[in-house]
Design a protein around this motif. Structure first.
Motif, PDB file in Angstrom:
ATOM      1  N   GLY A 105       0.813  -1.214   0.000  1.00  0.00           N
ATOM      2  CA  GLY A 105       0.000   0.000   0.000  1.00  0.00           C
ATOM      3  C   GLY A 105       0.842   1.258   0.000  1.00  0.00           C
ATOM      4  O   GLY A 105       0.510   2.251  -0.673  1.00  0.00           O
ATOM      5  N   LEU A 106       1.955   1.228   0.725  1.00  0.00           N
ATOM      6  CA  LEU A 106       2.830   2.394   0.794  1.00  0.00           C
ATOM      7  C   LEU A 106       3.482   2.669  -0.558  1.00  0.00           C
ATOM      8  O   LEU A 106       3.589   3.822  -0.992  1.00  0.00           O
ATOM      9  N   MET A 107       3.908   1.632  -1.258  1.00  0.00           N
ATOM     10  CA  MET A 107       4.599   1.857  -2.532  1.00  0.00           C
ATOM     11  C   MET A 107       3.633   2.356  -3.600  1.00  0.00           C
ATOM     12  O   MET A 107       4.006   3.175  -4.448  1.00  0.00           O
ATOM     13  N   VAL A 108       2.375   1.909  -3.571  1.00  0.00           N
ATOM     14  CA  VAL A 108       1.398   2.411  -4.529  1.00  0.00           C
ATOM     15  C   VAL A 108       1.112   3.881  -4.269  1.00  0.00           C
ATOM     16  O   VAL A 108       0.996   4.694  -5.206  1.00  0.00           O
ATOM     17  N   ALA A 109       1.011   4.258  -2.993  1.00  0.00           N
ATOM     18  CA  ALA A 109       0.773   5.660  -2.662  1.00  0.00           C
ATOM     19  C   ALA A 109       1.952   6.533  -3.078  1.00  0.00           C
ATOM     20  O   ALA A 109       1.762   7.632  -3.615  1.00  0.00           O
ATOM     21  N   VAL A 110       3.178   6.072  -2.861  1.00  0.00           N
ATOM     22  CA  VAL A 110       4.351   6.852  -3.242  1.00  0.00           C
ATOM     23  C   VAL A 110       4.446   6.965  -4.764  1.00  0.00           C
ATOM     24  O   VAL A 110       4.716   8.050  -5.316  1.00  0.00           O
ATOM     25  N   ALA A 111       4.236   5.850  -5.466  1.00  0.00           N
ATOM     26  CA  ALA A 111       4.333   5.886  -6.925  1.00  0.00           C
ATOM     27  C   ALA A 111       3.278   6.792  -7.553  1.00  0.00           C
ATOM     28  O   ALA A 111       3.528   7.406  -8.598  1.00  0.00           O
ATOM     29  N   GLY A 112       2.116   6.901  -6.938  1.00  0.00           N
ATOM     30  CA  GLY A 112       1.049   7.720  -7.510  1.00  0.00           C
ATOM     31  C   GLY A 112       1.013   9.146  -7.013  1.00  0.00           C
ATOM     32  O   GLY A 112       0.271   9.965  -7.579  1.00  0.00           O
ATOM     33  N   SER A 113       1.784   9.461  -5.966  1.00  0.00           N
ATOM     34  CA  SER A 113       1.696  10.797  -5.363  1.00  0.00           C
ATOM     35  C   SER A 113       2.962  11.617  -5.505  1.00  0.00           C
ATOM     36  O   SER A 113       2.895  12.849  -5.517  1.00  0.00           O
ATOM     37  N   VAL A 114       4.130  10.987  -5.583  1.00  0.00           N
ATOM     38  CA  VAL A 114       5.401  11.711  -5.698  1.00  0.00           C
ATOM     39  C   VAL A 114       5.804  11.691  -7.170  1.00  0.00           C
ATOM     40  O   VAL A 114       6.185  10.652  -7.705  1.00  0.00           O
ATOM     41  N   HIS A 115       5.709  12.832  -7.812  1.00  0.00           N
ATOM     42  CA  HIS A 115       5.882  12.914  -9.265  1.00  0.00           C
ATOM     43  C   HIS A 115       7.271  13.401  -9.618  1.00  0.00           C
ATOM     44  O   HIS A 115       7.980  14.006  -8.807  1.00  0.00           O
ATOM     45  N   GLY A 116       7.612  13.140 -10.873  1.00  0.00           N
ATOM     46  CA  GLY A 116       8.892  13.585 -11.410  1.00  0.00           C
ATOM     47  C   GLY A 116       9.702  12.431 -11.955  1.00  0.00           C
ATOM     48  O   GLY A 116      10.063  11.516 -11.207  1.00  0.00           O
ATOM     49  N   ALA A 117       9.975  12.487 -13.275  1.00  0.00           N
ATOM     50  CA  ALA A 117      10.761  11.433 -13.910  1.00  0.00           C
ATOM     51  C   ALA A 117      12.247  11.751 -13.911  1.00  0.00           C
ATOM     52  O   ALA A 117      13.047  10.946 -14.416  1.00  0.00           O
ATOM     53  N   ARG A 313      11.596 -10.038  -0.823  1.00  0.00           N
ATOM     54  CA  ARG A 313      10.477  -9.755  -1.725  1.00  0.00           C
ATOM     55  C   ARG A 313       9.995  -8.327  -1.586  1.00  0.00           C
ATOM     56  O   ARG A 313       9.792  -7.613  -2.587  1.00  0.00           O
ATOM     57  N   ASN A 314       9.779  -7.871  -0.352  1.00  0.00           N
ATOM     58  CA  ASN A 314       9.233  -6.537  -0.134  1.00  0.00           C
ATOM     59  C   ASN A 314      10.172  -5.445  -0.645  1.00  0.00           C
ATOM     60  O   ASN A 314       9.738  -4.466  -1.248  1.00  0.00           O
ATOM     61  N   PHE A 315      11.472  -5.606  -0.422  1.00  0.00           N
ATOM     62  CA  PHE A 315      12.428  -4.591  -0.849  1.00  0.00           C
ATOM     63  C   PHE A 315      12.496  -4.522  -2.371  1.00  0.00           C
ATOM     64  O   PHE A 315      12.490  -3.432  -2.963  1.00  0.00           O
ATOM     65  N   GLN A 316      12.549  -5.669  -3.021  1.00  0.00           N
ATOM     66  CA  GLN A 316      12.648  -5.674  -4.476  1.00  0.00           C
ATOM     67  C   GLN A 316      11.384  -5.139  -5.135  1.00  0.00           C
ATOM     68  O   GLN A 316      11.447  -4.304  -6.050  1.00  0.00           O
ATOM     69  N   VAL A 317      10.222  -5.588  -4.660  1.00  0.00           N
ATOM     70  CA  VAL A 317       8.962  -5.154  -5.262  1.00  0.00           C
ATOM     71  C   VAL A 317       8.743  -3.665  -5.071  1.00  0.00           C
ATOM     72  O   VAL A 317       8.302  -2.951  -5.990  1.00  0.00           O
ATOM     73  N   SER A 318       9.039  -3.145  -3.881  1.00  0.00           N
ATOM     74  CA  SER A 318       8.819  -1.726  -3.625  1.00  0.00           C
ATOM     75  C   SER A 318       9.716  -0.857  -4.496  1.00  0.00           C
ATOM     76  O   SER A 318       9.288   0.180  -5.020  1.00  0.00           O
ATOM     77  N   MET A 319      10.983  -1.251  -4.696  1.00  0.00           N
ATOM     78  CA  MET A 319      11.872  -0.465  -5.537  1.00  0.00           C
ATOM     79  C   MET A 319      11.465  -0.527  -7.005  1.00  0.00           C
ATOM     80  O   MET A 319      11.554   0.466  -7.736  1.00  0.00           O
ATOM     81  N   LEU A 320      11.009  -1.677  -7.460  1.00  0.00           N
ATOM     82  CA  LEU A 320      10.532  -1.782  -8.846  1.00  0.00           C
ATOM     83  C   LEU A 320       9.313  -0.905  -9.082  1.00  0.00           C
ATOM     84  O   LEU A 320       9.178  -0.263 -10.136  1.00  0.00           O
ATOM     85  N   ALA A 321       8.420  -0.856  -8.107  1.00  0.00           N
ATOM     86  CA  ALA A 321       7.171  -0.118  -8.288  1.00  0.00           C
ATOM     87  C   ALA A 321       7.400   1.379  -8.392  1.00  0.00           C
ATOM     88  O   ALA A 321       6.696   2.072  -9.140  1.00  0.00           O
ATOM     89  N   VAL A 322       8.358   1.927  -7.651  1.00  0.00           N
ATOM     90  CA  VAL A 322       8.535   3.381  -7.628  1.00  0.00           C
ATOM     91  C   VAL A 322       9.646   3.841  -8.568  1.00  0.00           C
ATOM     92  O   VAL A 322       9.845   5.049  -8.729  1.00  0.00           O
ATOM     93  N   ASP A 323      10.352   2.928  -9.197  1.00  0.00           N
ATOM     94  CA  ASP A 323      11.467   3.333 -10.056  1.00  0.00           C
ATOM     95  C   ASP A 323      11.260   2.837 -11.489  1.00  0.00           C
ATOM     96  O   ASP A 323      10.896   3.600 -12.381  1.00  0.00           O
ATOM     97  N   GLU A 324      11.482   1.562 -11.703  1.00  0.00           N
ATOM     98  CA  GLU A 324      11.423   1.051 -13.072  1.00  0.00           C
ATOM     99  C   GLU A 324      10.016   1.113 -13.653  1.00  0.00           C
ATOM    100  O   GLU A 324       9.840   1.344 -14.853  1.00  0.00           O
TER     101      GLU A 324
END
Length: 435
Positions: A105-117, A313-324
């Motif tokens: 839930g935290l990674m989805v919120a960060v990926a959708g709320s913190v903008h900038g490529a 699992r949690n570390f890898q998935v969270s970094m993939l969601a907000v970066d790649e």
């Protein structure tokens, strides 16, 4: 470490659970065989001493003691105490599993709320999720033996990439005797506020969403830490353990096969090995071993939680969601059912369901005769509730005063003195004041 057998029992069939009885890893046999062999050796040792080492008078005395122990063993409420204890431990085990922090839930919120490529936006998102992973890791490192063995010091956290040297200096420089898993959450909140001021978080609603997800994540970390801190009361564990072991120490003497020639009730047969007492030991002590394994699922038992796998699992998935995966949305295409009025996904031959009507509701199974489905005239049915303006009929009376038909219902015409006509006033008019 977790023993998974779900696929073996996916479909109920004859002897389905019997396939699980031959498994060794995570089995009750692996937990219990030492205690069972010790109990059997002690029982056989007493039996041999009774048969070959004691004198005749000593044997009579031992037989009286055995009869007394057999009668007294029933006074120990083993099943009652043990049943409640195992139920409590199982509920606690499931509660601990539900509180293991997950960053989804935290990674989805960060990926959708913190903008900038750009590099700054990427750095903000990755740092926010790294702080979340660090908070969960500090908690799991405090409660889980395998995680502590993997990261025994903060230097290992720096080498693993969860913590920078500057962050470690600040973390260790904080003067607090308590666990500091909450510090990365504080860093997360401060960094989210900075991102809002920079315009990376575009409005206060998005910032509020971030803080709500952070608080939910932090609550799981805190609850998991308190599960480790506040255990099942020691007195309860001691009572259960003493009850079980005392019962079977009594059974070592009370369940001995005595000389059938003495004519003791219930001792007409001498088998040598107490089969049903061994089964009772297997069930009761096995029940206690189940509680022993479940009371702390963060150890190194076969069925304990795989906390290191969860961290990876949690570390890898969270970094993939907000970066790649940030901003990477597949091209929009019309789906294959674009022009279908009632789309339906296909089945394979193995999964095709039998042809049968869809479920509409249980009341649709009711069958009625044709004449029962005809509407009836309202005059024939009458008003089952009666007219609320009619006076109540006294109980026991049938119809009118002479036993005739019921009085007619209110037809809209006011009746003299009825409830629709105002009753004459009983108050006298005030005397006129003479001028």
């Amino acid at each position: 470490m977790t023993v998974t057998y779900t696929s073996r029992v996916a479909t109920a069939r004859f002897g389905g659970f019997s396939q699980l009885l031959l498994l060794w890893r995570g089995s009750i046999y692996k937990l219990l065989y030492r205690e069972l062999l010790l109990f059997l050796a002690a029982y056989l040792g007493l039996s041999l001493a009774y048969r070959f080492l004691l004198s005749e008078s000593q044997r009579r005395l031992f037989e009286k003691l055995a009869l007394y122990c057999d009668k007294s063993a029933n006074l120990i409420p083993v099943s009652f105490v043990l049943g409640f204890y195992v139920a409590l431990v199982l509920e606690r085990w499931w509660g601990q599993f539900r509180t293991v922090p997950a960053p989804d839930g935290l990674m989805v919120a960060v990926a959708g709320s913190v903008h900038g490529a750009d590099a700054r936006g990427r750095l903000l998102r990755r740092t926010l999720l790294r702080y979340g992973s660090l908070a969960a890791l500090l908690v799991l490192r405090a409660v889980s033996t395998p995680v502590y063995k993997r990261f025994p010091t903060t230097d290992h956290l720096v080498q693993a990439g969860f913590l920078t040297r500057e962050e470690r200096r600040r973390l260790e420089g904080l003067r607090s005797p308590y666990n500091k898993f909450w510090v990365p959450c504080a860093w997360f909140g401060a960094l989210a506020g900075q991102a809002r001021r920079e315009g990376r978080v575009r409005d206060d609603c998005a910032l509020k969403l971030l803080m709500e997800e952070l608080n939910r994540f932090r609550a799981h970390c805190s609850l998991l830490f308190h599960y480790d801190w506040i255990s099942v009361p020691l007195v309860y564990t001691q009572v259960v353990t003493i009850a079980v072991y005392t019962f079977f120490l009594t059974c070592l003497i009370g369940r001995q096969f005595l000389d059938p020639a003495q004519g003791y009730a219930g001792h007409e047969l001498d088998l040598g090995v107490p089969v049903f007492t061994l089964l009772q030991f297997f069930f009761y002590v096995g029940w206690l071993k189940v509680a022993e394994q479940l009371i702390n699922p963060f150890g190194e038992d076969d069925d304990d939680f795989e906390t290191n796998t969860l961290i990876d699992r949690n570390f890898q998935v969270s970094m993939l969601a907000v970066d790649e995966l940030y901003g990477q949305v597949p091209a929009l295409e019309r789906d294959r059912y674009w022009d279908a009025a009632s789309p339906r996904a296909p089945y394979t031959a193995a999964a095709a369901p039998p042809r049968q009507p869809t479920f509409q509701g249980s009341a649709f199974d009711v069958t009625l005769a044709k004449e029962e489905m005809q509407f009836q005239p309202l005059e024939d049915i009458g008003d089952p509730l009666g007219d609320p303006l009619d006076p109540p009929i006294p109980p026991g009376s049938q119809g009118g005063a002479g036993g005739g038909p019921d009085p007619p219902r209110h037809s809209g015409t006011p009746r003299s003195g009825g409830c629709c006509t105002p009753a004459p006033s009983t108050r006298s008019n005030p005397p006129e004041i003479q001028q």
